[in-house]
Design a protein around this motif. Structure first.
Motif, short mmCIF file in Angstrom:
data_model
loop_
_atom_site.label_atom_id
_atom_site.label_comp_id
_atom_site.label_asym_id
_atom_site.label_seq_id
_atom_site.Cartn_x
_atom_site.Cartn_y
_atom_site.Cartn_z
N LYS A 17 5.28 9.72 0.40
CA LYS A 17 5.27 9.81 1.86
C LYS A 17 5.09 11.24 2.36
N THR A 35 -1.09 -0.58 0.85
CA THR A 35 -1.30 -1.37 2.06
C THR A 35 -2.29 -0.68 2.99
N ASN A 36 -2.78 -1.42 3.98
CA ASN A 36 -3.71 -0.85 4.95
C ASN A 36 -3.07 0.29 5.72
N ASP A 37 -1.79 0.12 6.07
CA ASP A 37 -1.10 1.18 6.81
C ASP A 37 -1.03 2.46 5.99
N GLU A 38 -0.74 2.32 4.71
CA GLU A 38 -0.67 3.49 3.85
C GLU A 38 -2.04 4.16 3.72
N ASN A 98 -4.56 3.93 5.77
CA ASN A 98 -5.00 4.49 7.05
C ASN A 98 -4.28 5.78 7.41
N SER A 99 -3.20 6.09 6.70
CA SER A 99 -2.50 7.35 6.96
C SER A 99 -3.25 8.54 6.38
#
Length: 283
Positions: free
Chosen positions: A162, A188-191, A193-194
């Motif tokens: 993170k 994941t997509n959120d990860e 996209n970060s």
């Protein structure tokens, strides 16, 4: 300020301990504040406000009081993956922002002391290199090699731990392929996209230094404003000239590149309306 307090401040600065100095501007009394502790005596009733100042990494006087809070934080740690040509310009610029820099590249002919003097260069593959580097959620990573064998393990490590900023160089197609590989690896997509990618700024430049300013400036803005701060806004604290322009609720950032040969210099654009839409956008 008492000599004992001053000595303690110097010790904490030399050990890179994060702390704040609390000073009552009326009587001159001072106290050292450490995160996770409660202020004492006359400062105790301002505990919440002091914590907010510290977490936001800002200095100032607490509203409706004479209590001044001065924060001391560790330098931002930036890990650059890939000792490529652009990394030399990136390092020079990042050093002016007082970042703590490490470079990872298993290719010794790229990551040499001659090319990166006074910089920690680790000639190991990312998995081995990260065993030597102390990282946390306040660490930033910039991947530059375009080589999945080097970039991907570093990006995966940054995502799992993170890191507060993760950026990767490359074309849009390269970034799409990178995202696909990370999805196949279980992220994941959120990860995914970060990850900021492709990093750089559209100025139509061709030479190595021209895409490199945005990453350190965005990292600096994240440090002060958090990840919710608009991507189109960057903070320069140590460069030739830099600035923010605020128009209503929208932050606009404009750069004028004055020297294309061997230095990155910036100057203000006074008639920004004319240049709006013509200087490219941060991506």
């Amino acid at each position: 300020m008492k000599i004992k307090t001053l000595e303690e401040i110097l010790k904490k600065k030399s050990s890179k301990t994060e702390f704040a100095i609390l000073t009552n501007l009326e009587n001159g009394n001072s106290e050292i504040y450490l995160p996770g502790t409660s202020p004492k005596g006359e400062f105790s009733k301002y505990a919440d406000e002091i914590e907010k100042f510290f977490k936001s990494k800002k200095n100032g006087v607490i509203e409706n009081s004479e209590i001044f809070v001065e924060t001391y934080i560790k330098p931002i740690k930036v890990i650059i993956v890939g000792a490529v040509h652009i990394a030399q310009y990136l390092v020079d610029f990042a050093k002016s922002l007082n970042f703590e820099i490490s470079i990872i590249d298993p290719r010794g002919y790229f990551g040499s002391e001659q090319r990166f003097p006074d910089i920690e260069v680790i000639n190991k593959w990312p998995k081995e290199a990260f065993e030597k580097i102390e990282t946390n959620s306040s660490t930033a990573l910039i991947a530059l090699t375009h080589d999945p064998k080097i970039d991907d393990p570093a990006l995966q490590y940054a995502l799992k731990n993170k890191f507060y900023y993760i950026g990767a160089l490359g074309s849009k197609k390269t970034h799409e392929n990178r995202c696909q590989r990370l999805a196949e690896a279980g992220f994941t997509n959120d990860e995914i996209n970060s990850i900021h990618g492709p990093i750089g700024i559209k100025l139509g430049g061709k030479s190595a230094p021209e895409p490199c300013p945005p990453p350190p400036t965005i990292i600096a803005s994240y440090s002060f404003f958090g990840s919710g701060f608009p991507h189109a806004c960057c903070q320069f604290s140590c460069c030739d000239k830099a600035f923010f322009i605020r128009e209503n609720t929208e932050y606009l950032f404009f750069i004028f590149w004055r020297n294309y040969l061997n230095m990155i210099e910036y100057s203000m654009i006074s008639s920004y309306t004319y240049y709006r839409g013509r200087m490219g956008e941060l991506v």
